[in-house]
Design an enzyme around this catalytic site. Structure first.
Site, PDB file in Angstrom:
ATOM      1  N   LYS A  12       0.810  -1.221   0.000  1.00  0.00           N
ATOM      2  CA  LYS A  12       0.000   0.000   0.000  1.00  0.00           C
ATOM      3  C   LYS A  12       0.841   1.266   0.000  1.00  0.00           C
ATOM      4  CE  LYS A  12      -4.465  -1.544   1.503  1.00  0.00           C
ATOM      5  NZ  LYS A  12      -5.518  -1.584   2.504  1.00  0.00           N
ATOM      6  N   LYS A  28     -10.503  -3.297  -4.202  1.00  0.00           N
ATOM      7  CA  LYS A  28     -11.306  -2.074  -4.285  1.00  0.00           C
ATOM      8  C   LYS A  28     -10.590  -0.985  -5.062  1.00  0.00           C
ATOM      9  CE  LYS A  28     -13.244  -2.706   0.362  1.00  0.00           C
ATOM     10  NZ  LYS A  28     -13.021  -2.444   1.787  1.00  0.00           N
ATOM     11  N   LYS A  34      -4.962  -9.998  -6.935  1.00  0.00           N
ATOM     12  CA  LYS A  34      -6.137 -10.078  -6.077  1.00  0.00           C
ATOM     13  C   LYS A  34      -7.238  -9.120  -6.556  1.00  0.00           C
ATOM     14  CE  LYS A  34      -5.972  -8.050  -2.144  1.00  0.00           C
ATOM     15  NZ  LYS A  34      -5.698  -7.506  -0.821  1.00  0.00           N
TER      16      LYS A  34
HETATM   17  P1  TYM Z   1     -10.909  -4.919   3.868  1.00  0.00           P
HETATM   18  O1  TYM Z   1     -12.022  -3.974   3.921  1.00  0.00           O
HETATM   19  O2  TYM Z   1      -9.749  -4.621   2.982  1.00  0.00           O
HETATM   20  O3  TYM Z   1     -11.439  -6.368   3.474  1.00  0.00           O
HETATM   21  C1  TYM Z   1     -12.573  -6.918   4.114  1.00  0.00           C
HETATM   22  C2  TYM Z   1     -12.524  -8.438   4.076  1.00  0.00           C
HETATM   23  O4  TYM Z   1     -12.549  -8.886   2.713  1.00  0.00           O
HETATM   24  C3  TYM Z   1     -11.491  -9.799   2.496  1.00  0.00           C
HETATM   25  N1  TYM Z   1     -11.040  -9.682   1.098  1.00  0.00           N
HETATM   26  C4  TYM Z   1     -10.976 -10.697   0.235  1.00  0.00           C
HETATM   27  N2  TYM Z   1     -11.278 -12.012   0.362  1.00  0.00           N
HETATM   28  C5  TYM Z   1     -11.125 -12.804  -0.728  1.00  0.00           C
HETATM   29  N3  TYM Z   1     -10.671 -12.338  -1.930  1.00  0.00           N
HETATM   30  C6  TYM Z   1     -10.357 -11.041  -2.100  1.00  0.00           C
HETATM   31  N4  TYM Z   1      -9.952 -10.590  -3.274  1.00  0.00           N
HETATM   32  C7  TYM Z   1     -10.510 -10.148  -0.996  1.00  0.00           C
HETATM   33  N5  TYM Z   1     -10.304  -8.813  -0.810  1.00  0.00           N
HETATM   34  C8  TYM Z   1     -10.630  -8.548   0.469  1.00  0.00           C
HETATM   35  C9  TYM Z   1     -10.421  -9.390   3.484  1.00  0.00           C
HETATM   36  O5  TYM Z   1      -9.527 -10.456   3.752  1.00  0.00           O
HETATM   37  C10 TYM Z   1     -11.246  -9.013   4.685  1.00  0.00           C
HETATM   38  O6  TYM Z   1     -11.573 -10.167   5.453  1.00  0.00           O
HETATM   39  N6  TYM Z   1      -7.778  -5.269   7.617  1.00  0.00           N
HETATM   40  C11 TYM Z   1      -9.130  -5.743   7.327  1.00  0.00           C
HETATM   41  C12 TYM Z   1     -10.175  -5.005   8.128  1.00  0.00           C
HETATM   42  C13 TYM Z   1     -10.050  -5.176   9.600  1.00  0.00           C
HETATM   43  C14 TYM Z   1     -10.223  -6.378  10.339  1.00  0.00           C
HETATM   44  C15 TYM Z   1     -10.028  -6.019  11.686  1.00  0.00           C
HETATM   45  C16 TYM Z   1     -10.520  -7.671   9.973  1.00  0.00           C
HETATM   46  C17 TYM Z   1      -9.760  -4.185  10.499  1.00  0.00           C
HETATM   47  N7  TYM Z   1      -9.755  -4.692  11.751  1.00  0.00           N
HETATM   48  C18 TYM Z   1     -10.111  -6.976  12.720  1.00  0.00           C
HETATM   49  C19 TYM Z   1     -10.588  -8.636  10.999  1.00  0.00           C
HETATM   50  C20 TYM Z   1     -10.400  -8.281  12.327  1.00  0.00           C
HETATM   51  C21 TYM Z   1      -9.374  -5.661   5.823  1.00  0.00           C
HETATM   52  O7  TYM Z   1      -8.646  -6.195   5.065  1.00  0.00           O
HETATM   53  O8  TYM Z   1     -10.439  -5.027   5.384  1.00  0.00           O
END
Ligand code: TYM
Length: 350
Positions: free
Chosen positions: A118, A214, A211
């Site tokens: 990032k 967003k 991957k």
């Molecule tokens: P975020 O918003 O980037 O992603 C949210 C969830 O979606 C999953 N994800 C995917 N799974 C499969 N294939 C993909 N291409 C893909 N893109 C995203 C992510 O693994 C995530 O589960 N850091 C976290 C947010 C967070 C969090 C936490 C999660 C903040 N605090 C505490 C668990 C526990 C995140 O990636 O958000």
């Protein structure tokens, strides 16, 4: 206060919620409601770790927060039986982050691959918050002393860091923890990642080695949860494939990332295994498989999209869900924070 099984997970309100978020995370959130007490958080504090041009500024942040909340509810999360709230309403997240900042080591954070991705080449210009992102994530989970964390594959390393932080806190403060009645010396549990199903890493529709994300500049790389039926059809028909017919067995998907990805999406959406999907479509051309995938995607995602639309049009209701969820989350968080302050040795009014 014994450790009880509890699920926690979060999604960032950064726009463009996509099929990867849905299949990798949200579908599993829904399932876990049957077996666990669940807390699902819209992590708005995480959302602002990148530049304001990335998260879009105050009005956009509020819109995105409501949209993620709407996606949770539209997908089947019950905010009355479980807890749905936005992170910034419970101040324990930031307070525990500070304490964990003094437990986590710089060397641990330097290994985080998501920061490297990032921050890109201009690392000097990344925010301190982006660097500290995984510590805030550990605080999110451990503030509720959560034991299980459903996430996509990309979050595995962050979960390992959360486990390391929990363990080092328990070690550093072991005597104090025991003095406070935790005879085993375990205050924070070791949170277990739940990375399950055939779509833990959904890939871009334009490039099966990247991957689905967003932030990909091409909207054709992903299926957004708000896409209408025509857009979904167009994106799937244009999705990259290879010239071979589909294999009849899973082994034949090796070294064919685009085919593997589309079969994985089909399997996850229909709650079948990849082997089962190949049993039906193996040997056939992509064009007919894609037609069935369009139909499946539209059938599964359209009701979610229309319910999201209805909910987003009622911000009063959505905000009410978040305020109510935050009140219930705070009750758990306050208990953890009071004990944590005592364990660390901070003087407070009793
Ligand atoms: P975020 O918003 O980037 O992603 C949210 C969830 O979606 C999953 N994800 C995917 N799974 C499969 N294939 C993909 N291409 C893909 N893109 C995203 C992510 O693994 C995530 O589960 N850091 C976290 C947010 C967070 C969090 C936490 C999660 C903040 N605090 C505490 C668990 C526990 C995140 O990636 O958000």
């Amino acid at each position: 206060m014994a450790i009880v099984e509890r699920v926690f997970s979060g999604v960032q309100p950064t726009g463009n919620l996509h099929l990867g978020n849905y299949l990798g995370a949200i579908v599993n959130f829904v399932k876990l409601q049957e077996t666990h007490n669940c807390i699902y958080c819209v992590v708005d504090l995480h959302a602002i770790t990148q530049g304001i041009d990335v998260w879009g500024g105050p009005a956009q942040l509020a819109r995105n927060t409501r949209e993620v909340t709407a996606a949770f509810i539209a997908s089947g999360i019950d905010p009355k039986k479980h807890i749905v709230f936005n992170q910034s309403q419970v101040t324990g997240h930031t307070e525990l982050t500070w304490i964990f900042n003094c437990v986590a080591r710089v060397g641990w954070l330097n290994r985080m691959t998501q920061f490297k991705e990032k921050a890109g080449k201009d690392r000097e210009n990344a925010s301190v918050g982006l660097y500290d992102y995984p510590v805030l994530m550990a605080a999110d989970i451990l503030l509720y002393r959560a034991t299980h964390v459903p996430v996509g594959e990309d979050q595995k390393q962050h979960l390992e860091l959360s486990r390391d932080i929990a363990q080092k806190f328990n070690n550093d403060f072991g005597d104090s923890i025991r003095r406070h009645g935790f005879n085993e010396g375990l205050f924070f549990p070791q949170p277990e990642p739940l990375i399950t199903g055939p779509a833990t890493r959904v890939m871009s529709l334009r490039d099966g080695t990247k991957k689905m994300s967003k932030s990909d500049p091409s909207d054709y790389s992903r299926i957004n949860l708000t896409d209408d039926a025509d857009t979904i059809a167009q994106k799937i028909r244009k999705a990259k494939t290879d010239p071979e017919p589909l294999p009849s067995e899973e082994k034949g998907l090796e070294a064919r990332p685009e085919a593997d990805n589309l079969v994985g999406i089909f399997a996850a959406l229909s709650a079948r295994s990849k082997a089962d999907v190949l049993g039906e479509f193996g040997g056939g051309q992509f064009s007919s498989f894609k037609n069935s995938l369009v139909e499946l995607c539209v059938t599964k995602l359209s009701p979610v999209a229309s319910e999201m639309k209805r909910l987003v049009a009622d911000p009063g209701y959505v905000d009410g869900v978040l305020v109510d969820g935050a009140d219930r989350a705070r009750a758990i968080a306050d208990e953890t924070m009071e004990l944590t302050r005592d364990i660390v040795g901070f003087i407070r009014k009793h």
